[in-house]
Design a protein around this motif. Structure first.
Motif, mmCIF file in Angstrom:
data_model
loop_
_atom_site.group_PDB
_atom_site.id
_atom_site.type_symbol
_atom_site.label_atom_id
_atom_site.label_comp_id
_atom_site.label_asym_id
_atom_site.label_seq_id
_atom_site.Cartn_x
_atom_site.Cartn_y
_atom_site.Cartn_z
ATOM 1 N N PHE A 155 4.044 7.820 -13.045
ATOM 2 C CA PHE A 155 3.908 7.868 -11.587
ATOM 3 C C PHE A 155 2.567 7.301 -11.173
ATOM 4 O O PHE A 155 1.558 7.520 -11.843
ATOM 5 N N GLU A 156 2.567 6.534 -10.082
ATOM 6 C CA GLU A 156 1.344 5.959 -9.528
ATOM 7 C C GLU A 156 1.192 6.417 -8.087
ATOM 8 O O GLU A 156 2.161 6.389 -7.315
ATOM 9 N N ALA A 157 -0.018 6.820 -7.735
ATOM 10 C CA ALA A 157 -0.301 7.197 -6.349
ATOM 11 C C ALA A 157 -0.385 5.936 -5.503
ATOM 12 O O ALA A 157 -1.177 5.051 -5.792
ATOM 13 N N TRP A 158 0.446 5.859 -4.479
ATOM 14 C CA TRP A 158 0.414 4.730 -3.552
ATOM 15 C C TRP A 158 -0.322 5.096 -2.268
ATOM 16 O O TRP A 158 -0.659 4.225 -1.486
ATOM 17 N N SER A 159 -0.498 6.385 -2.043
ATOM 18 C CA SER A 159 -1.264 6.874 -0.902
ATOM 19 C C SER A 159 -1.676 8.303 -1.234
ATOM 20 O O SER A 159 -1.382 8.805 -2.321
ATOM 21 N N ASP A 160 -2.317 8.958 -0.295
ATOM 22 C CA ASP A 160 -2.705 10.356 -0.518
ATOM 23 C C ASP A 160 -1.497 11.281 -0.555
ATOM 24 O O ASP A 160 -1.568 12.374 -1.107
ATOM 25 N N GLU A 161 -0.376 10.851 0.020
ATOM 26 C CA GLU A 161 0.816 11.697 0.092
ATOM 27 C C GLU A 161 1.973 11.245 -0.784
ATOM 28 O O GLU A 161 2.881 12.022 -1.056
ATOM 29 N N ILE A 162 1.981 9.985 -1.196
ATOM 30 C CA ILE A 162 3.154 9.420 -1.886
ATOM 31 C C ILE A 162 2.790 8.907 -3.270
ATOM 32 O O ILE A 162 1.886 8.079 -3.426
ATOM 33 N N ASP A 163 3.502 9.416 -4.283
ATOM 34 C CA ASP A 163 3.464 8.869 -5.628
ATOM 35 C C ASP A 163 4.797 8.182 -5.867
ATOM 36 O O ASP A 163 5.848 8.689 -5.453
ATOM 37 N N MET A 164 4.762 7.035 -6.539
ATOM 38 C CA MET A 164 5.979 6.281 -6.792
ATOM 39 C C MET A 164 6.250 6.214 -8.297
ATOM 40 O O MET A 164 5.314 6.093 -9.095
ATOM 41 N N PRO A 165 7.533 6.295 -8.679
ATOM 42 C CA PRO A 165 7.850 6.147 -10.095
ATOM 43 C C PRO A 165 7.709 4.696 -10.536
ATOM 44 O O PRO A 165 8.096 3.770 -9.836
ATOM 45 N N VAL A 166 7.092 4.519 -11.682
ATOM 46 C CA VAL A 166 6.993 3.237 -12.365
ATOM 47 C C VAL A 166 7.429 3.500 -13.805
ATOM 48 O O VAL A 166 7.521 4.659 -14.221
ATOM 49 N N PHE A 167 7.678 2.472 -14.549
ATOM 50 C CA PHE A 167 8.144 2.664 -15.923
ATOM 51 C C PHE A 167 7.266 1.868 -16.871
ATOM 52 O O PHE A 167 6.745 0.812 -16.510
ATOM 53 N N ARG A 168 7.139 2.380 -18.096
ATOM 54 C CA ARG A 168 6.409 1.647 -19.126
ATOM 55 C C ARG A 168 7.264 1.632 -20.399
ATOM 56 O O ARG A 168 8.075 2.539 -20.627
ATOM 57 N N PRO A 169 7.069 0.622 -21.234
ATOM 58 C CA PRO A 169 7.848 0.548 -22.477
ATOM 59 C C PRO A 169 7.584 1.770 -23.352
ATOM 60 O O PRO A 169 6.476 2.308 -23.386
#
Length: 130
Positions: free
Chosen positions: A115-129
């Motif tokens: 997960f990466e924080a895109w703002s103070d309120e929203i984290d977005m799922p990302v994927f890694r190998p």
């Protein structure tokens, strides 16, 4: 510049709350046991309204991808990999694949969620190998 962040609807709020806590949640139908993504008010498989938010494994495989070489704004570091991820639970979702060499990126690699924080309120799922 800032990244474009979603404004969660009441329907999607549990999904984004899970992301904020580092947990990928999917809706699962209590009638037919099918998992679905994106959030909906009824099951996309059987039409029942008996949906419950459940934790996903966070694992999957890259079904398709593209390399974005020119970002839409300076808020995004290009190049980056945008992919369709087939989750272990069945649904397919679009996300970014991080920590991967774009020159050796291939369809079929196994990935796990982060997960990466895109703002103070929203984290977005990302994927890694894996």
């Amino acid at each position: 510049m800032q990244k474009v962040v979603p404004d969660p609807s009441p329907l999607a709020r549990p999904y984004f709350d899970g992301c904020r806590k580092g947990q990928l949640l999917l809706q699962r139908c209590q009638s037919c046991d099918t998992a679905q993504f994106y959030p909906r008010v009824v099951c996309s498989h059987c039409g029942a309204s008996t949906l419950q938010w459940t934790p996903a494994s966070g694992r999957g495989f890259v079904a398709s991808f593209t390399i974005v070489r020119r970002a839409v704004s300076q808020a995004y570091d290009a190049p980056y990999v945008l992919a369709l991820i087939d989750l272990a639970e069945g649904p397919r979702m679009m996300s970014q694949v991080i920590d991967v060499d774009i020159d050796t990126m291939t369809v079929g690699i196994e990935v796990s969620v982060a997960f990466e924080a895109w703002s103070d309120e929203i984290d977005m799922p990302v994927f890694r190998p894996v």
